[in-house]
Motif scaffolding. Structure first.
Motif, PDB file in Angstrom:
ATOM      1  N   ILE A   1     -31.254  56.124  65.561  1.00 53.87           N
ATOM      2  CA  ILE A   1     -30.100  56.588  66.325  1.00 53.87           C
ATOM      3  C   ILE A   1     -29.879  55.683  67.527  1.00 53.87           C
ATOM      4  O   ILE A   1     -30.798  55.494  68.336  1.00 53.87           O
ATOM      5  CB  ILE A   1     -30.343  58.038  66.823  1.00 53.87           C
ATOM      6  N   PRO A   2     -28.669  55.116  67.682  1.00 53.11           N
ATOM      7  CA  PRO A   2     -28.399  54.336  68.891  1.00 53.11           C
ATOM      8  C   PRO A   2     -28.391  55.269  70.101  1.00 53.11           C
ATOM      9  O   PRO A   2     -27.913  56.403  70.013  1.00 53.11           O
ATOM     10  CB  PRO A   2     -27.014  53.744  68.666  1.00 53.11           C
ATOM     11  N   ALA A   3     -28.935  54.810  71.209  1.00 51.38           N
ATOM     12  CA  ALA A   3     -28.913  55.570  72.459  1.00 51.38           C
ATOM     13  C   ALA A   3     -28.007  54.808  73.422  1.00 51.38           C
ATOM     14  O   ALA A   3     -28.453  53.896  74.121  1.00 51.38           O
ATOM     15  CB  ALA A   3     -30.317  55.725  73.025  1.00 51.38           C
TER      16      ALA A   3
ATOM     17  N   VAL B   1     -32.466  52.238  71.322  1.00 55.51           N
ATOM     18  CA  VAL B   1     -32.468  52.830  69.991  1.00 55.51           C
ATOM     19  C   VAL B   1     -33.565  53.898  69.966  1.00 55.51           C
ATOM     20  O   VAL B   1     -34.559  53.790  70.686  1.00 55.51           O
ATOM     21  CB  VAL B   1     -32.684  51.751  68.896  1.00 55.51           C
ATOM     22  N   LYS B   2     -33.350  54.917  69.165  1.00 59.02           N
ATOM     23  CA  LYS B   2     -34.292  56.027  69.071  1.00 59.02           C
ATOM     24  C   LYS B   2     -34.624  56.250  67.597  1.00 59.02           C
ATOM     25  O   LYS B   2     -33.756  56.087  66.746  1.00 59.02           O
ATOM     26  CB  LYS B   2     -33.646  57.273  69.677  1.00 59.02           C
TER      27      LYS B   2
ATOM     28  N   TYR C   1     -36.458  53.559  72.843  1.00 61.33           N
ATOM     29  CA  TYR C   1     -36.850  52.152  72.901  1.00 61.33           C
ATOM     30  C   TYR C   1     -35.705  51.350  73.515  1.00 61.33           C
ATOM     31  O   TYR C   1     -34.790  50.932  72.813  1.00 61.33           O
ATOM     32  CB  TYR C   1     -37.167  51.640  71.500  1.00 61.33           C
ATOM     33  N   SER C   2     -35.745  51.133  74.821  1.00 62.17           N
ATOM     34  CA  SER C   2     -34.674  50.379  75.482  1.00 62.17           C
ATOM     35  C   SER C   2     -34.766  48.914  75.080  1.00 62.17           C
ATOM     36  O   SER C   2     -35.821  48.419  74.673  1.00 62.17           O
ATOM     37  CB  SER C   2     -34.789  50.513  77.003  1.00 62.17           C
ATOM     38  N   TRP C   3     -33.627  48.211  75.205  1.00 62.96           N
ATOM     39  CA  TRP C   3     -33.636  46.787  74.873  1.00 62.96           C
ATOM     40  C   TRP C   3     -34.620  46.050  75.779  1.00 62.96           C
ATOM     41  O   TRP C   3     -35.332  45.162  75.328  1.00 62.96           O
ATOM     42  CB  TRP C   3     -32.238  46.183  74.995  1.00 62.96           C
ATOM     43  N   GLU C   4     -34.670  46.435  77.038  1.00 63.36           N
ATOM     44  CA  GLU C   4     -35.611  45.777  77.967  1.00 63.36           C
ATOM     45  C   GLU C   4     -37.051  46.008  77.529  1.00 63.36           C
ATOM     46  O   GLU C   4     -37.856  45.086  77.524  1.00 63.36           O
ATOM     47  CB  GLU C   4     -35.401  46.272  79.401  1.00 63.36           C
TER      48      GLU C   4
END
Length: 140
Positions: A104-106, A111-112, A124-127
């Protein structure tokens, strides 16, 4: 009552956390995200700065950034992505590989995953994903 020896500290200092430098925006902006859910292999991200990262689903599950998983890893001394030690038994039981049931996009920042083991609280953040890149250059 005396106040000698009292020192005011930031929340980061109090928790013992280290303050990490912010990564450049190009380093944490994905150009292309590939989630190989059907193949069961993992996630690949091409970043705006030209870098490419890849993780297996098992590695990502063991690197879950949620508070519960982060705290458990901290107490056991495991690094993100490092699996929990398995109990030693004469006949090890088969364990199906962890896989995402849903991705699932957050927003535009993360992304989750809903994992096959029932866990789904990690974002899970891009950073975060860029900081835990497993490529040879980043792992030095």
């Amino acid at each position: 009552m005396s106040h000698e020896g009292i020192r005011i500290v930031s929340a980061d200092e109090a928790s013992g956390a280290t303050v990490e430098e912010k990564l450049p925006i190009e380093a944490v902006t994905p150009v292309k995200v590939r989630v190989h859910k059907t193949e069961g292999t993992g996630v690949e991200i091409d970043w705006k700065d030209g870098h490419r990262s890849a993780w297996s689903f098992a590695w990502l599950r063991n690197a879950c950034p949620c508070a519960t998983c982060h705290e458990e890893r901290g107490h056991s001394g495991r690094k993100p992505g490092e699996p929990k030690p398995k109990p030693q038994t004469l006949l090890p039981m088969y364990e199906a590989p962890i896989r995402p049931l849903e991705v699932i996009p957050a927003g535009k920042y993360a992304v989750k995953f809903k994992w096959s083991d029932g866990h789904e609280s990690g974002i899970y953040s891009w950073e975060y994903l860029r900081r835990v890149c497993q490529c040879e250059n980043c792992n030095q």
